[in-house]
Design a protein around this motif. Structure first.
Motif, PDB file in Angstrom:
ATOM      1  N   PRO A   1      -7.227  10.505   0.348  1.00 15.05           N
ATOM      2  CA  PRO A   1      -7.067   8.914   0.155  1.00 15.05           C
ATOM      3  C   PRO A   1      -7.801   8.370   1.141  1.00 15.05           C
ATOM      4  O   PRO A   1      -7.923   8.708   2.499  1.00 15.05           O
TER       5      PRO A   1
ATOM      6  N   GLY B   1      -7.490   5.777   3.102  1.00  9.09           N
ATOM      7  CA  GLY B   1      -6.789   5.215   4.021  1.00  9.09           C
ATOM      8  C   GLY B   1      -6.320   3.685   3.684  1.00  9.09           C
ATOM      9  O   GLY B   1      -6.934   3.128   2.651  1.00  9.09           O
TER      10      GLY B   1
ATOM     11  N   VAL C   1       0.786  -1.055  -0.039  1.00  7.15           N
ATOM     12  CA  VAL C   1       0.122  -0.064  -0.125  1.00  7.15           C
ATOM     13  C   VAL C   1       0.818   1.424  -0.092  1.00  7.15           C
ATOM     14  O   VAL C   1       1.861   1.462   0.700  1.00  7.15           O
TER      15      VAL C   1
ATOM     16  N   GLY D   1      -0.394   4.479  -0.956  1.00  2.61           N
ATOM     17  CA  GLY D   1      -1.187   5.504  -1.629  1.00  2.61           C
ATOM     18  C   GLY D   1      -1.200   6.698  -0.501  1.00  2.61           C
ATOM     19  O   GLY D   1      -2.040   7.673  -0.860  1.00  2.61           O
ATOM     20  N   GLY D   2      -0.536   6.584   0.609  1.00  3.87           N
ATOM     21  CA  GLY D   2      -0.458   7.693   1.669  1.00  3.87           C
ATOM     22  C   GLY D   2      -0.024   8.942   0.896  1.00  3.87           C
ATOM     23  O   GLY D   2       0.836   8.947   0.024  1.00  3.87           O
ATOM     24  N   GLN D   3      -0.386  10.146   1.927  1.00  8.00           N
ATOM     25  CA  GLN D   3       0.122  11.305   1.476  1.00  8.00           C
ATOM     26  C   GLN D   3       1.333  11.554   1.906  1.00  8.00           C
ATOM     27  O   GLN D   3       2.047  12.618   1.690  1.00  8.00           O
ATOM     28  N   GLY D   4       2.139  10.925   2.947  1.00  9.71           N
ATOM     29  CA  GLY D   4       3.325  10.965   3.480  1.00  9.71           C
ATOM     30  C   GLY D   4       3.428  12.510   4.033  1.00  9.71           C
ATOM     31  O   GLY D   4       4.464  13.289   4.011  1.00  9.71           O
ATOM     32  N   SER D   5       2.377  13.167   4.753  1.00 10.97           N
ATOM     33  CA  SER D   5       2.456  14.530   4.895  1.00 10.97           C
ATOM     34  C   SER D   5       3.575  14.646   6.140  1.00 10.97           C
ATOM     35  O   SER D   5       4.288  15.784   5.911  1.00 10.97           O
ATOM     36  N   ARG D   6       3.617  13.721   7.080  1.00 13.71           N
ATOM     37  CA  ARG D   6       4.746  14.016   8.211  1.00 13.71           C
ATOM     38  C   ARG D   6       6.110  13.999   7.732  1.00 13.71           C
ATOM     39  O   ARG D   6       7.109  14.660   8.009  1.00 13.71           O
TER      40      ARG D   6
ATOM     41  N   GLN E   1       3.519  -2.244   4.138  1.00 16.62           N
ATOM     42  CA  GLN E   1       3.453  -0.767   3.718  1.00 16.62           C
ATOM     43  C   GLN E   1       4.555  -0.437   3.020  1.00 16.62           C
ATOM     44  O   GLN E   1       5.647  -1.104   3.065  1.00 16.62           O
ATOM     45  N   ILE E   2       4.591   0.778   2.367  1.00 13.80           N
ATOM     46  CA  ILE E   2       5.728   1.137   1.752  1.00 13.80           C
ATOM     47  C   ILE E   2       6.832   1.564   2.632  1.00 13.80           C
ATOM     48  O   ILE E   2       8.103   1.647   2.183  1.00 13.80           O
TER      49      ILE E   2
ATOM     50  N   LYS F   1       6.010   8.581  -1.269  1.00  7.98           N
ATOM     51  CA  LYS F   1       6.790   7.997  -0.253  1.00  7.98           C
ATOM     52  C   LYS F   1       7.558   7.009  -0.755  1.00  7.98           C
ATOM     53  O   LYS F   1       8.861   7.062  -0.406  1.00  7.98           O
TER      54      LYS F   1
ATOM     55  N   LYS G   1       8.456   7.775   8.773  1.00  4.86           N
ATOM     56  CA  LYS G   1       7.351   8.328   8.765  1.00  4.86           C
ATOM     57  C   LYS G   1       7.611   9.789   8.689  1.00  4.86           C
ATOM     58  O   LYS G   1       6.776  10.670   8.338  1.00  4.86           O
TER      59      LYS G   1
ATOM     60  N   GLN H   1      -6.311   3.910  -5.174  1.00  8.20           N
ATOM     61  CA  GLN H   1      -7.514   3.617  -4.201  1.00  8.20           C
ATOM     62  C   GLN H   1      -8.422   4.700  -4.464  1.00  8.20           C
ATOM     63  O   GLN H   1      -8.316   5.804  -5.112  1.00  8.20           O
TER      64      GLN H   1
HETATM   65  P1  UTP Z   1       0.657   6.218   7.182  1.00  8.33           P
HETATM   66  O1  UTP Z   1      -0.465   6.037   8.197  1.00  8.33           O
HETATM   67  O2  UTP Z   1       2.090   6.390   7.729  1.00  8.33           O
HETATM   68  O3  UTP Z   1       0.311   7.396   6.247  1.00  8.33           O
HETATM   69  O4  UTP Z   1       0.630   5.085   6.059  1.00  8.33           O
HETATM   70  P2  UTP Z   1       1.123   8.174   5.110  1.00  8.33           P
HETATM   71  O5  UTP Z   1      -0.144   8.785   4.356  1.00  8.33           O
HETATM   72  O6  UTP Z   1       1.965   7.582   4.547  1.00  8.33           O
HETATM   73  O7  UTP Z   1       1.624   9.310   5.853  1.00  8.33           O
HETATM   74  P3  UTP Z   1       1.153  10.582   6.825  1.00  8.33           P
HETATM   75  O8  UTP Z   1       0.195  10.034   7.848  1.00  8.33           O
HETATM   76  O9  UTP Z   1       0.452  11.455   5.860  1.00  8.33           O
HETATM   77  O10 UTP Z   1       2.310  11.333   7.472  1.00  8.33           O
HETATM   78  C1  UTP Z   1       0.878   3.814   6.389  1.00  8.33           C
HETATM   79  C2  UTP Z   1       0.915   3.102   5.050  1.00  8.33           C
HETATM   80  O11 UTP Z   1      -0.233   3.088   4.651  1.00  8.33           O
HETATM   81  C3  UTP Z   1      -0.430   3.639   3.364  1.00  8.33           C
HETATM   82  C4  UTP Z   1       0.963   4.535   3.173  1.00  8.33           C
HETATM   83  O12 UTP Z   1       1.321   4.715   1.758  1.00  8.33           O
HETATM   84  C5  UTP Z   1       1.728   3.768   3.878  1.00  8.33           C
HETATM   85  O13 UTP Z   1       2.375   2.608   3.347  1.00  8.33           O
HETATM   86  N1  UTP Z   1      -1.678   4.535   3.080  1.00  8.33           N
HETATM   87  C6  UTP Z   1      -2.078   5.141   4.068  1.00  8.33           C
HETATM   88  C7  UTP Z   1      -2.329   4.339   1.882  1.00  8.33           C
HETATM   89  O14 UTP Z   1      -1.944   3.386   1.131  1.00  8.33           O
HETATM   90  N2  UTP Z   1      -3.362   4.986   1.883  1.00  8.33           N
HETATM   91  C8  UTP Z   1      -3.924   5.635   2.550  1.00  8.33           C
HETATM   92  O15 UTP Z   1      -4.902   6.438   2.382  1.00  8.33           O
HETATM   93  C9  UTP Z   1      -3.280   6.018   3.575  1.00  8.33           C
END
Ligand code: UTP
Length: 477
Positions: free
Chosen positions: A216, A218, A109, A111-116, A247-248, A123, A406, A191
């Protein structure tokens, strides 16, 4: 004039629907948009699940749902713990057999935004290797190479992106020649998204006059995305029965772990539906979800929902009773994901307060908030565990499999991850009699990275082929 475009009927319908759910502001700037922009906005709005918006606002924006275990009995999950009396080699063989038969797929997975992290790009493109600085995607790809070489079968790789990073991810893979893997065995899919809400008013935010602010849905959105994208169909066609979920952002994640696969598929008390790798919690208050049973049913309780006294319970040997810390590594069976996504899968939403740049719905001016202004909703993959008949855990050594990235600095950053990668490599080298230079505090006086293509456990290292390691050296093995 927007009023004369072909979008007019749709526009009027949408206006009515939106005003019924108190979200009429989304079309407030329609007159400022070019016809194509307006059409895109209407399409974006129409793709949202508008019916569910009032309930989402009521339940998650204006209130903060929390889990209350009440008088439920919370107990440790059935599992295979470190140092326990179980035959690891039996399950390794079972997992290896499934790999030889091509019945296992990797699923990441991303798709997260990696905002932190604050990194400008997906990411997975972030440098994760302690010495090589190779991108996180490459760290995971090495595990797939390693498994394919060892077991002589394809491990197809399914990668979930989001609409926000899909193109950049696919382009990155092309640019890097798919890290030497066959593109025929890699499938990317995006997603779903959810609208981001104004924390104070419950109004859906506009990212610009012509774009709704979305996020996204989640990592829990991955289950639906596996079904909707055709990934499950593709797996079926290939004869894949088990899915290894990672997770990535964890460069030490064992993307393919025969022991975990074997336990999930063959342990007598496993339903073979969804299993979880865990690490022992270091202290009762550690901020990690706990895998457990709740009145006998499998589940995960977030650290913030676990009553203090329950978290602090200890076994006679002093270990924490509820110590199964979730590190987001799961095995799922394809049939389980098919079953739960065949109807109307609804995982609960989790609420997060975030800073989301947007435009003021009254003035149209840009707003760049310095404090959280928005509620984002996400689904979490571990909420599928209660849908299992039963679910086992496999406890692993934290330093062996968990080095998440993170944050840009501090805890869970590339620096802390590189330290964990180094110490893991050092302990493997120690175990094989290779001297690692140490500082006075006992930590390694070097930076080390062992590729899974070289070894996936200490026994596979060939000490005779490793040159002596010097103080201050950076060594990729
Ligand atoms: P995190 O909960 O660490 O979120 O995701 P994030 O988006 O990477 O980082 P922040 O919170 O914005 O800083 C844990 C894993 O879940 C994936 C992320 O890519 C990471 O592999 N993920 C998270 C998704 O694929 N989609 C999402 O909507 C959220």
């Amino acid at each position: 004039m927007p009023g004369t475009t072909s979008a007019t009927p749709k526009l009027e319908d949408l206006r009515v629907r939106l005003s019924e759910i108190q979200q009429g502001h989304l079309l407030r700037f329609a007159d400022d948009l070019a016809p194509a922009e307006l059409e895109a906005l209407c399409a974006q709005i129409a793709a949202l699940d508008l019916e569910s918006v009032p309930a989402l606002v009521r339940e998650y924006v204006h209130s903060k749902p929390s889990f209350d275990p009440g008088s439920a009995t919370i107990a440790p999950p059935p599992g295979y713990m470190r140092g326990g009396d179980w035959d690891i080699e039996r399950f390794r063989s079972a997992g290896e057999q499934l790999l030889r038969e091509g019945k296992v797929a990797a699923f990441t997975v991303a798709g997260g935004q990696g905002s932190r992290l604050g990194y400008d790009g997906p990411k997975g493109c972030y440098p994760g290797g302690a010495v090589t600085g190779k991108p996180l995607f490459a760290c995971l790809a090495d595990w797939i190479h390693s498994a394919q070489d060892r077991y002589g079968a394809t491990v197809p790789w399914y990668i979930m992106t989001s609409p926000l990073n899909h193109e950049a991810t696919v382009a990155f893979f092309k640019q890097h020649d798919h890290f030497g893997l066959s593109p025929d065995n890699i499938m990317f899919f995006a997603q779903g998204v959810l609208p981001s809400f104004d924390m104070a008013t419950g109004k859906i935010l506009l990212a610009s006059k012509g774009t709704v602010a979305t996020n996204p849905d989640g990592h829990g959105g991955s289950l639906r995305a596996l079904a909707h994208s055709g990934a499950l169909e593709d797996m079926k066609r290939r004869g894949v029965e088990h899915i290894s979920y990672v997770q990535i952002d964890n460069p030490l994640a064992r993307v393919v772990d025969p022991v975990f696969i074997g336990l999930h598929a063959a342990a007598p008390n496993s339903s073979g539906e969804m299993s979880t790798k865990v690490v022992a919690k270091t202290e009762p208050g550690e901020k990690v979800g706990v895998v457990c049973t709740i009145d006998g049913k499998p589940g995960v309780i977030e650290y913030s929902d676990l009553p203090e006294a329950t978290a602090a319970q200890r076994n006679p040997d002093g270990t924490l009773t509820l110590r199964a810390g979730n590190i987001a590594l799961h095995m799922l069976s394809r049939s389980f994901v098919e079953r739960i996504t065949s109807g109307d899968l609804s995982l609960p939403y989790h609420r997060a307060e975030k800073k989301v740049p947007c435009i003021d719905p009254e003035t149209g001016q840009s707003v760049d908030p310095s404090e959280p202004n928005a509620v984002k909703l996400e689904m979490f993959v571990f909420d599928a565990i209660p849908l299992c008949r039963n679910s086992i855990v496999y406890e692993v050594e934290r330093a062996d499999e968990f080095a998440p990235i993170k944050n840009a600095e501090g805890n869970d950053s590339i620096e802390s991850s590189a330290r964990i990668q180094t110490e893991r490599a050092a302990s493997w080298l120690d175990a094989r009699g290779v001297k690692v230079p140490r500082k006075s505090d006992g930590s390694s006086d070097c930076v080390l990275e062992i590729s899974p293509r070289t070894a996936t456990r200490p026994e596979e290292l060939r000490p005779e082929s490793i040159e002596p390691i010097r103080s201050g050296e950076k060594r990729a093995i």
